[in-house]
Write a protein that holds these residues in place. Structure first.
Motif, mmCIF file in Angstrom:
data_model
loop_
_atom_site.group_PDB
_atom_site.id
_atom_site.type_symbol
_atom_site.label_atom_id
_atom_site.label_comp_id
_atom_site.label_asym_id
_atom_site.label_seq_id
_atom_site.Cartn_x
_atom_site.Cartn_y
_atom_site.Cartn_z
ATOM 1 N N LEU A 1 0.835 -1.207 0.000
ATOM 2 C CA LEU A 1 0.000 0.000 0.000
ATOM 3 C C LEU A 1 0.867 1.253 0.000
ATOM 4 O O LEU A 1 0.575 2.225 -0.714
ATOM 5 C CB LEU A 1 -0.927 0.016 1.216
ATOM 6 C CG LEU A 1 -2.074 -0.983 1.214
ATOM 7 C CD1 LEU A 1 -2.742 -1.019 2.583
ATOM 8 C CD2 LEU A 1 -3.075 -0.659 0.108
ATOM 9 N N HIS A 2 1.915 1.239 0.795
ATOM 10 C CA HIS A 2 2.833 2.377 0.852
ATOM 11 C C HIS A 2 3.487 2.613 -0.512
ATOM 12 O O HIS A 2 3.541 3.753 -0.993
ATOM 13 C CB HIS A 2 3.887 2.140 1.928
ATOM 14 C CG HIS A 2 4.927 3.200 1.990
ATOM 15 N ND1 HIS A 2 4.653 4.486 2.411
ATOM 16 C CD2 HIS A 2 6.247 3.190 1.658
ATOM 17 C CE1 HIS A 2 5.763 5.214 2.342
ATOM 18 N NE2 HIS A 2 6.734 4.443 1.892
ATOM 19 N N GLU A 3 3.953 1.548 -1.130
ATOM 20 C CA GLU A 3 4.584 1.661 -2.438
ATOM 21 C C GLU A 3 3.585 2.170 -3.486
ATOM 22 O O GLU A 3 3.914 3.026 -4.313
ATOM 23 C CB GLU A 3 5.140 0.298 -2.849
ATOM 24 C CG GLU A 3 6.075 0.356 -4.013
ATOM 25 C CD GLU A 3 6.751 -0.985 -4.281
ATOM 26 O OE1 GLU A 3 7.389 -1.077 -5.332
ATOM 27 O OE2 GLU A 3 6.637 -1.915 -3.462
ATOM 28 N N ASN A 4 2.366 1.664 -3.430
ATOM 29 C CA ASN A 4 1.336 2.092 -4.377
ATOM 30 C C ASN A 4 0.980 3.567 -4.172
ATOM 31 O O ASN A 4 0.819 4.326 -5.135
ATOM 32 C CB ASN A 4 0.091 1.208 -4.224
ATOM 33 C CG ASN A 4 -0.890 1.395 -5.350
ATOM 34 O OD1 ASN A 4 -0.550 1.233 -6.515
ATOM 35 N ND2 ASN A 4 -2.113 1.743 -4.999
ATOM 36 N N ARG A 5 0.889 3.963 -2.926
ATOM 37 C CA ARG A 5 0.575 5.366 -2.618
ATOM 38 C C ARG A 5 1.680 6.291 -3.129
ATOM 39 O O ARG A 5 1.398 7.352 -3.689
ATOM 40 C CB ARG A 5 0.378 5.527 -1.111
ATOM 41 C CG ARG A 5 -0.153 6.881 -0.709
ATOM 42 C CD ARG A 5 -0.292 6.956 0.789
ATOM 43 N NE ARG A 5 -1.697 6.878 1.152
ATOM 44 C CZ ARG A 5 -2.133 6.795 2.390
ATOM 45 N NH1 ARG A 5 -1.295 6.738 3.400
ATOM 46 N NH2 ARG A 5 -3.428 6.760 2.637
ATOM 47 N N LYS A 6 2.924 5.890 -2.951
ATOM 48 C CA LYS A 6 4.052 6.689 -3.463
ATOM 49 C C LYS A 6 3.986 6.806 -4.983
ATOM 50 O O LYS A 6 4.226 7.876 -5.541
ATOM 51 C CB LYS A 6 5.387 6.060 -3.048
ATOM 52 C CG LYS A 6 5.773 6.330 -1.631
ATOM 53 C CD LYS A 6 7.069 5.726 -1.157
ATOM 54 C CE LYS A 6 8.064 5.295 -2.164
ATOM 55 N NZ LYS A 6 9.285 4.696 -1.605
ATOM 56 N N LEU A 7 3.654 5.710 -5.645
ATOM 57 C CA LEU A 7 3.508 5.724 -7.106
ATOM 58 C C LEU A 7 2.469 6.753 -7.523
ATOM 59 O O LEU A 7 2.713 7.596 -8.392
ATOM 60 C CB LEU A 7 3.101 4.341 -7.614
ATOM 61 C CG LEU A 7 2.573 4.299 -9.058
ATOM 62 C CD1 LEU A 7 3.700 4.532 -10.044
ATOM 63 C CD2 LEU A 7 1.859 2.984 -9.323
ATOM 64 N N TRP A 8 1.305 6.711 -6.894
ATOM 65 C CA TRP A 8 0.230 7.614 -7.281
ATOM 66 C C TRP A 8 0.531 9.069 -6.930
ATOM 67 O O TRP A 8 0.131 9.980 -7.640
ATOM 68 C CB TRP A 8 -1.099 7.139 -6.692
ATOM 69 C CG TRP A 8 -1.632 6.025 -7.556
ATOM 70 C CD1 TRP A 8 -1.534 4.690 -7.347
ATOM 71 C CD2 TRP A 8 -2.287 6.189 -8.818
ATOM 72 N NE1 TRP A 8 -2.095 4.014 -8.397
ATOM 73 C CE2 TRP A 8 -2.571 4.909 -9.310
ATOM 74 C CE3 TRP A 8 -2.656 7.297 -9.578
ATOM 75 C CZ2 TRP A 8 -3.217 4.701 -10.533
ATOM 76 C CZ3 TRP A 8 -3.302 7.091 -10.788
ATOM 77 C CH2 TRP A 8 -3.568 5.814 -11.258
ATOM 78 N N ARG A 9 1.264 9.287 -5.863
ATOM 79 C CA ARG A 9 1.690 10.666 -5.549
ATOM 80 C C ARG A 9 2.626 11.184 -6.625
ATOM 81 O O ARG A 9 2.533 12.330 -7.052
ATOM 82 C CB ARG A 9 2.368 10.723 -4.187
ATOM 83 C CG ARG A 9 1.404 10.688 -3.038
ATOM 84 C CD ARG A 9 2.119 10.811 -1.715
ATOM 85 N NE ARG A 9 1.161 10.724 -0.628
ATOM 86 C CZ ARG A 9 1.457 10.309 0.571
ATOM 87 N NH1 ARG A 9 2.687 9.944 0.871
ATOM 88 N NH2 ARG A 9 0.525 10.253 1.508
ATOM 89 N N MET A 10 3.543 10.323 -7.074
ATOM 90 C CA MET A 10 4.465 10.710 -8.130
ATOM 91 C C MET A 10 3.705 11.008 -9.426
ATOM 92 O O MET A 10 3.989 11.987 -10.115
ATOM 93 C CB MET A 10 5.492 9.600 -8.379
ATOM 94 C CG MET A 10 6.509 9.950 -9.438
ATOM 95 S SD MET A 10 7.395 8.514 -10.047
ATOM 96 C CE MET A 10 6.081 7.626 -10.861
ATOM 97 N N LEU A 11 2.712 10.187 -9.740
ATOM 98 C CA LEU A 11 1.918 10.427 -10.944
ATOM 99 C C LEU A 11 1.164 11.750 -10.831
ATOM 100 O O LEU A 11 1.076 12.510 -11.811
ATOM 101 C CB LEU A 11 0.936 9.273 -11.176
ATOM 102 C CG LEU A 11 1.561 7.933 -11.565
ATOM 103 C CD1 LEU A 11 0.504 6.835 -11.577
ATOM 104 C CD2 LEU A 11 2.260 8.031 -12.910
#
Length: 123
Positions: free
Chosen positions: A52-62
């Motif tokens: 979840l943390h990794e996915n959240r970081k991805l979406w913040r970057m996007l």
């Protein structure tokens, strides 16, 4: 080693072919989506929180990327990606609080992967 061998080595390809931006985006999202899927299937808290943390970081970057005024994507697409980032952030909080399932996050990522795979020529 003779001059011919040295010349052949000098001009031989030394790296893999350069990937397109879309291909690189696909690979990153696919890896994160795979980790998220495996964590959901394992039904264990620690791997799920990590995914979840990794996915959240991805979406913040996007979101940061599409908010950039120099981003070349159409405004409508940029707005939809930004919205999905907001949804992902809010839904992740619900998953962490155990008030929602992580499956919708997996579905969002899977839809993005389908879109990246089906669009026209890569840039």
């Amino acid at each position: 080693m003779n001059a011919t061998n040295l010349a052949q080595r000098a001009y031989a390809p030394t790296t893999a072919p350069t990937k397109s931006n879309r291909s690189m985006e696909y690979d990153v999202i696919a890896k994160i989506t795979y980790r998220l899927k495996k964590a959901i299937e394992a039904d264990e808290l620690s791997p799920l929180l990590s995914a979840l943390h990794e996915n959240r970081k991805l979406w913040r970057m996007l979101a940061v990327n599409v908010a950039d005024s120099e981003n070349l994507l159409p405004d409508d697409l940029r707005a939809r990606i930004f919205y999905l980032s907001e949804f992902t952030n809010q839904h992740t909080t619900k998953v962490i609080r155990k008030t929602a399932s992580a499956v919708p996050l997996l579905e969002v990522n899977t839809a993005i992967l389908r879109g990246l795979r089906s669009e026209g020529p890569a840039s």
